[in-house]
Design a protein around this motif. Structure first.
Motif, PDB file in Angstrom:
ATOM      1  N   UNK A  76      15.538   0.323 -20.975  1.00  0.00           N
ATOM      2  CA  UNK A  76      14.219   0.292 -21.188  1.00  0.00           C
ATOM      3  C   UNK A  76      13.822  -1.194 -20.396  1.00  0.00           C
ATOM      4  N   UNK A  77      12.582  -1.609 -20.129  1.00  0.00           N
ATOM      5  CA  UNK A  77      12.389  -2.795 -19.487  1.00  0.00           C
ATOM      6  C   UNK A  77      12.661  -4.064 -20.251  1.00  0.00           C
ATOM      7  N   UNK A  78      12.894  -3.802 -21.602  1.00  0.00           N
ATOM      8  CA  UNK A  78      12.858  -4.946 -22.280  1.00  0.00           C
ATOM      9  C   UNK A  78      14.356  -5.281 -22.208  1.00  0.00           C
ATOM     10  N   UNK A  79      15.234  -4.301 -21.770  1.00  0.00           N
ATOM     11  CA  UNK A  79      16.706  -4.826 -21.724  1.00  0.00           C
ATOM     12  C   UNK A  79      16.975  -5.265 -20.343  1.00  0.00           C
ATOM     13  N   UNK A  80      16.033  -5.259 -19.169  1.00  0.00           N
ATOM     14  CA  UNK A  80      16.151  -5.562 -18.041  1.00  0.00           C
ATOM     15  C   UNK A  80      15.072  -6.652 -17.827  1.00  0.00           C
ATOM     16  N   UNK A  81      15.336  -7.660 -18.092  1.00  0.00           N
ATOM     17  CA  UNK A  81      14.102  -8.733 -18.001  1.00  0.00           C
ATOM     18  C   UNK A  81      13.786  -9.017 -16.371  1.00  0.00           C
ATOM     19  N   UNK A  82      14.766  -8.876 -15.464  1.00  0.00           N
ATOM     20  CA  UNK A  82      14.665  -8.915 -14.112  1.00  0.00           C
ATOM     21  C   UNK A  82      13.467  -7.990 -13.506  1.00  0.00           C
ATOM     22  N   UNK A  83      13.520  -6.523 -14.283  1.00  0.00           N
ATOM     23  CA  UNK A  83      12.502  -5.874 -13.886  1.00  0.00           C
ATOM     24  C   UNK A  83      11.017  -6.171 -14.014  1.00  0.00           C
ATOM     25  N   UNK A  84      10.832  -6.805 -15.241  1.00  0.00           N
ATOM     26  CA  UNK A  84       9.614  -7.237 -15.481  1.00  0.00           C
ATOM     27  C   UNK A  84       9.098  -8.452 -14.477  1.00  0.00           C
ATOM     28  N   UNK A  85      10.305  -9.101 -14.237  1.00  0.00           N
ATOM     29  CA  UNK A  85       9.967 -10.308 -13.147  1.00  0.00           C
ATOM     30  C   UNK A  85       9.566  -9.725 -11.670  1.00  0.00           C
ATOM     31  N   UNK A  86      10.470  -8.584 -11.496  1.00  0.00           N
ATOM     32  CA  UNK A  86       9.952  -7.811 -10.447  1.00  0.00           C
ATOM     33  C   UNK A  86       8.552  -7.407 -10.166  1.00  0.00           C
ATOM     34  N   UNK A  87       7.962  -6.861 -11.373  1.00  0.00           N
ATOM     35  CA  UNK A  87       6.660  -6.533 -11.295  1.00  0.00           C
ATOM     36  C   UNK A  87       5.531  -7.692 -11.196  1.00  0.00           C
ATOM     37  N   UNK A  88       6.064  -8.726 -11.880  1.00  0.00           N
ATOM     38  CA  UNK A  88       5.318  -9.916 -11.578  1.00  0.00           C
ATOM     39  C   UNK A  88       5.266 -10.327 -10.101  1.00  0.00           C
ATOM     40  N   UNK A  89       6.428 -10.221  -9.360  1.00  0.00           N
ATOM     41  CA  UNK A  89       6.502 -10.644  -7.787  1.00  0.00           C
ATOM     42  C   UNK A  89       5.751  -9.710  -7.121  1.00  0.00           C
ATOM     43  N   UNK A  90       5.603  -8.463  -7.558  1.00  0.00           N
ATOM     44  CA  UNK A  90       4.938  -7.566  -6.695  1.00  0.00           C
ATOM     45  C   UNK A  90       3.404  -7.755  -6.807  1.00  0.00           C
ATOM     46  N   UNK A  91       2.903  -8.290  -8.105  1.00  0.00           N
ATOM     47  CA  UNK A  91       1.661  -8.531  -8.282  1.00  0.00           C
ATOM     48  C   UNK A  91       0.906  -9.663  -7.390  1.00  0.00           C
ATOM     49  N   UNK A  92       2.088 -10.715  -7.067  1.00  0.00           N
ATOM     50  CA  UNK A  92       1.891 -11.809  -6.038  1.00  0.00           C
ATOM     51  C   UNK A  92       2.078 -11.481  -4.417  1.00  0.00           C
ATOM     52  N   UNK A  93       2.583 -10.240  -4.278  1.00  0.00           N
ATOM     53  CA  UNK A  93       2.933  -9.912  -2.741  1.00  0.00           C
ATOM     54  C   UNK A  93       3.958 -10.892  -2.339  1.00  0.00           C
ATOM     55  N   UNK A  94       4.813 -11.080  -3.082  1.00  0.00           N
ATOM     56  CA  UNK A  94       5.843 -12.177  -2.914  1.00  0.00           C
ATOM     57  C   UNK A  94       6.580 -11.764  -1.564  1.00  0.00           C
ATOM     58  N   UNK A  95       6.546 -12.298  -0.456  1.00  0.00           N
ATOM     59  CA  UNK A  95       7.310 -11.721   0.486  1.00  0.00           C
ATOM     60  C   UNK A  95       8.967 -11.734   0.533  1.00  0.00           C
ATOM     61  N   UNK A  96       9.289 -12.610  -0.206  1.00  0.00           N
ATOM     62  CA  UNK A  96      10.789 -12.766  -0.568  1.00  0.00           C
ATOM     63  C   UNK A  96      11.464 -11.502  -1.154  1.00  0.00           C
ATOM     64  N   UNK A  97      10.482 -10.902  -2.187  1.00  0.00           N
ATOM     65  CA  UNK A  97      10.874  -9.798  -2.871  1.00  0.00           C
ATOM     66  C   UNK A  97      10.425  -8.515  -2.131  1.00  0.00           C
ATOM     67  N   UNK A  98       9.302  -8.502  -1.305  1.00  0.00           N
ATOM     68  CA  UNK A  98       8.970  -7.224  -0.749  1.00  0.00           C
ATOM     69  C   UNK A  98       9.834  -7.192   0.691  1.00  0.00           C
ATOM     70  N   UNK A  99      10.572  -7.975   1.043  1.00  0.00           N
ATOM     71  CA  UNK A  99      11.749  -7.589   1.900  1.00  0.00           C
ATOM     72  C   UNK A  99      12.702  -6.891   1.269  1.00  0.00           C
ATOM     73  N   UNK A 100      12.842  -6.707   0.134  1.00  0.00           N
ATOM     74  CA  UNK A 100      13.742  -5.579  -0.370  1.00  0.00           C
ATOM     75  C   UNK A 100      13.030  -4.251  -0.729  1.00  0.00           C
ATOM     76  N   UNK A 101      11.677  -4.207  -0.347  1.00  0.00           N
ATOM     77  CA  UNK A 101      11.055  -2.824  -0.641  1.00  0.00           C
ATOM     78  C   UNK A 101      10.928  -2.199   0.877  1.00  0.00           C
ATOM     79  N   UNK A 102      11.013  -0.620   0.871  1.00  0.00           N
ATOM     80  CA  UNK A 102      10.959  -0.136   1.904  1.00  0.00           C
ATOM     81  C   UNK A 102       9.324  -0.082   2.543  1.00  0.00           C
ATOM     82  N   UNK A 103       8.340   0.394   1.292  1.00  0.00           N
ATOM     83  CA  UNK A 103       7.064   0.352   1.697  1.00  0.00           C
ATOM     84  C   UNK A 103       6.446  -0.312   0.650  1.00  0.00           C
TER      85      UNK A 103
END
Length: 583
Positions: free
Chosen positions: A482-509
Motif C-alpha cells: 500500500x502507499x502507506x507502506x511506501x512514503x516515497x510513493x506519496x512523495x513522488x505524487x507530490x513532486x508530480x504535482x509541482x512538475x518537479x524536473x528533478x523527478x520528471x527526469x525519471x519519467x518517460x512521459x
C-alpha cells in the motif's frame, strides 16, 4: 714519487681497459641470452602454435578484472543518472536526512555512526554539497572502472577505491539500494582486489601470480549464490515443488522484456522442463565447481549459460551479468587462450613466456614480498572461512533468509531470488488532472508513463539489461503493498504535482510537460496480463490487457498533502506555473 704517480696512472688505464672488456663481455652475454631465447621461441613456434599450460590464471585474472570494470561502469552510470533524483537534496528519499537520523541516534558522528552506515559522505558537509558529492562519487567510479576495462589490470589502491566509492552509495541508498546485487557487487569487488598486486598496475605482473585462494574464493562465492537461490525456492513457494512457477514468472517478474512475452506463451511441458532445469543448475551443478578440471569447466559453463538465458528473458538489472563473473574462475589460461591474440608482446605471449621460463627452471627467485603475500593470502582465506560460518548456518536453516549481510562491510553475504513467485501482475498507474474537482465525473485524468515498467498496453516491453531503473523496480513492489507502506510513493505524487524536473527526469512521459502542473494527482490499481499471440488484441498491437482493480492512492493536491509531508519530514515543493506570454 714520480714512479708512484706513474704507477697510479698506468693502473687507472688498466682498470678502464679491464672495465671496458667486462662491459663488452656482459653485453655479449646478454645478446647471447636474448638470441638463445629468440631461438627457443622460434623452435616452439616452428613446432606448432604456442599453447598455454593448464592450471595458471594469468589470463583469467585479466578477463575477471575487465568484466568487473564493465559491471562497475554500469552501476556508477546508473548512480550518475538517477541518484540526484532519488537521494539528492530534493530527492524522493534524501540521503542527508537519512544520515542525520543515524547521527542523532548514535549521538553524533563517531565510530558507531560510521559502522552503521560506512560512507565517505560523513567526511564532508553533505547537507550543503550532497548532490555534488553524489556526482563526484559516480564520476570517480566511472573513471576508475573505465581504466580497469582498458588496462585489464589494477592494484589494491584502484580496486579498494572502487569498492569504497560504491560502498558510499549503497549505505545511503536506502530502499533504492536494498537489493541483493548491491551486496553481491561489493563482495565481488572486495575479493577481486586481492587478485591484483599491491602497487603495480600491469595486466601481467610477473612477480604476482594469480592467488589460488582468491580463485577458490570465487568458486565458493558462485557456489553459495546458486545453492542459496535453489534452497530458497525449494523451501519457499509451492509452485517450485509442483513445477508450475515458470507458468507465471515471465509475466509477473519485475520488468519483463520482449522475450518474456514470447517465452510466457510456451507450452506447459516446456515450463516444467525449465523449472526442473532451474533446480538442477542451482542445487546439483554447483557441486561440480569443486571437482577436477573437466567437470569444473562444465559446471562453470552451465552457470554462465544459465545466466545468459536469464539475461535474454528479463530485465533483472546487472544481477545476472554480475553472477557470471565468479564462474569465470572455473577456467584457467589454457581454456580461455582463444580469447587473446598470440602476437609478439601481447599478454598471451607474456603468459606463454612466464610458463616457458618456469618449465625451464627460470622462474624468479622468491623474495620477502612473495612470502608476505603468501601469508596475507592465507589470512584472507581464513577470514572468508570465518565470515562464511553464519552464511552456511543460514543455508542449512529451515528459516533461510535471502540477500542478507552479516557484517557492516558486506564481505561475505547470503543470496537468493524468487523464493516466491507472484501469480498475478498488478501495476500502480499515476494520473493527473487539471480539473477543479478530482471527484467530478467529467474530470480528465491523464496517465504518466514510466521509463520501463508496464503502463500503456500498446507499448512494447523495454530491453535495458544490464542498465537499471530503480524507480520502476520499486514500483513493482509497491503494487502489492500500500502507499502507506511506501512514503516515497506519496512523495513522488507530490513532486508530480509541482512538475518537479528533478523527478520528471525519471519519467518517460509527463502529460503536463510544457503546461501548468496538475491540480490533483492520484494512483490507480490495475491487473495486467500478456495478450495471447495471434489474438485480436495482439493483432491490434496490444502487448498487454489490463483490468481496473480500484483506487490505490486517493487524489491529493499540494494543499491537502502539506500536513502529511511535514509529518514525513519532506520539503513541500512550490508549484511551478508555466509563464504565459503577455499579449
Amino acid at each position: 714519487m714520480a714512479n708512484v704517480g706513474g704507477g697510479s696512472h698506468i693502473g687507472g688505464d688498466g682498470l678502464r681497459k679491464r672495465g671496458g672488456r667486462e662491459a663488452s663481455d656482459k653485453n655479449k652475454s646478454h645478446t647471447e641470452k636474448d638470441d638463445r631465447e629468440i631461438d627457443s621461441m622460434r623452435s616452439y613456434e616452428m613446432s606448432g602454435p604456442m599453447k598455454l599450460e593448464k592450471g595458471t590464471y594469468w589470463l583469467t585474472r585479466i578477463v575477471i578484472l575487465r568484466y568487473l570494470g564493465f559491471i562497475y561502469c554500469v552501476a556508477f552510470l546508473v548512480a550518475l543518472n538517477q541518484n540526484r533524483s532519488l537521494l539528492g537534496i530534493n530527492g524522493l528519499l534524501p540521503a542527508h536526512k537519512y544520515l542525520n537520523k543515524i547521527g542523532t541516534s548514535y549521538g553524533g558522528i563517531n565510530l558507531e555512526t560510521f559502522m552503521a552506515a560506512p560512507t565517505l559522505l560523513w567526511l564532508f558537509d553533505y547537507e550543503k554539497y550532497l548532490d555534488n558529492l553524489l556526482d563526484c562519487i559516480a564520476y570517480g567510479g566511472l573513471a576508475l572502472s573505465g581504466f580497469l576495462i582498458i588496462n585489464g589490470g589494477a592494484n589494491w589502491i584502484v580496486m579498494l577505491t572502487l569498492w569504497v566509492l560504491y560502498h558510499s552509495l549503497v549505505n545511503v541508498g536506502q530502499r533504492w539500494y536494498s537489493f541483493g546485487w548491491e551486496s553481491q557487487l561489493l563482495e565481488t569487488g572486495f575479493l577481486a582486489t586481492f587478485l591484483c598486486p599491491i602497487l603495480t598496475m600491469s595486466a601481467v605482473p610477473r612477480g604476482t601470480p594469480t592467488s589460488s585462494i582468491v580463485i577458490y574464493g570465487f568458486r565458493w562465492f558462485i557456489f553459495r549464490i546458486m545453492l542459496g537461490a535453489g534452497l530458497i525456492k525449494i523451501r519457499g513457494d509451492q509452485c517450485w515443488r509442483d513445477l508450475t512457477c515458470m507458468n507465471y514468472h515471465y509475466e509477473t517478474q519485475p520488468v519483463p522484456n520482449p522475450m518474456s512475452y514470447y517465452m510466457h506463451q510456451s507450452p506447459e511441458v516446456f515450463h516444467k522442463f525449465e523449472t526442473l532445469s532451474n533446480h538442477f543448475i542451482e542445487l546439483i551443478a554447483p557441486f561440480m565447481l569443486f571437482m577436477p578440471r573437466p567437470f569444473r569447466m562444465i559446471g562453470g559453463g552451465l552457470q554462465i549459460l544459465f545466466q545468459v538465458v536469464l539475461i535474454i528473458s528479463g530485465n533483472l538489472s546487472f544481477l545476472n551479468w554480475l553472477t557470471i563473473l565468479p564462474s569465470l574462475a572455473c577456467f584457467d589460461d589454457a581454456s580461455i587462450a582463444w580469447m587473446f591474440s598470440g602476437q609478439q608482446g601481447s599478454v598471451f605471449h607474456k603468459v606463454w613466456k612466464i610458463q616457458h621460463d618456469e618449465k625451464d627452471g627460470k622462474s624468479p627467485d622468491l623474495n620477502v614480498g612473495n612470502y608476505i603475500r603468501r601469508v596475507f593470502n592465507i589470512s584472507l582465506g581464513v577470514l572468508i572461512a570465518y565470515l562464511s560460518i553464519p552464511v552456511v548456518q543460514n543455508l542449512l536453516s529451515s528459516r533461510q533468509a535471502m540477500n542478507t549481510s552479516f557484517d557492516p562491510f558486506r564481505l561475505v553475504n547470503t543470496y537468493g531470488a524468487f523464493g516466491s513467485v507472484t501469480k498475478e501482475r498488478t501495476e500502480v498507474i499515476f494520473q493527473g488532472t487539471d480539473s477543479l474537482s478530482p471527484y467530478d465525473n467529467k474530470a480528465k485524468w491523464e496517465e504518466y508513463e514510466f521509463k520501463c515498467k508496464p503502463g500503456r498496453i500498446t507499448r512494447w516491453p523495454c530491453l535495458i539489461s544490464p542498465y537499471h531503473y530503480r524507480l520502476d523496480w520499486l514500483m513493482w513492489f509497491a503494487a502489492f503493498q500500500s502507499y502507506q507502506h511506501n512514503p516515497w510513493l506519496f512523495h513522488l505524487g507530490v513532486k508530480l504535482l509541482a512538475n518537479d524536473g528533478n523527478i520528471t527526469s525519471l519519467i518517460e512521459h509527463n502529460p503536463f510537460e510544457g503546461r501548468d502542473p496538475p491540480r490533483f494527482i492520484r494512483a490507480e490499481h490495475y491487473r495486467y496480463r500478456f495478450t495471447k499471440i495471434g489474438s485480436n488484441d495482439a493483432s491490434e498491437g496490444h502487448w498487454w490487457k489490463r483490468t481496473h482493480i480500484g483506487n490505490y492512492m486517493p487524489p491529493i493536491s499540494l494543499e491537502t498533502a502539506a500536513d502529511v509531508m511535514r509529518k514525513l519530514d519532506y520539503d513541500i515543493p512550490k508549484k511551478t506555473r508555466r509563464k504565459r506570454k503577455s499579449i
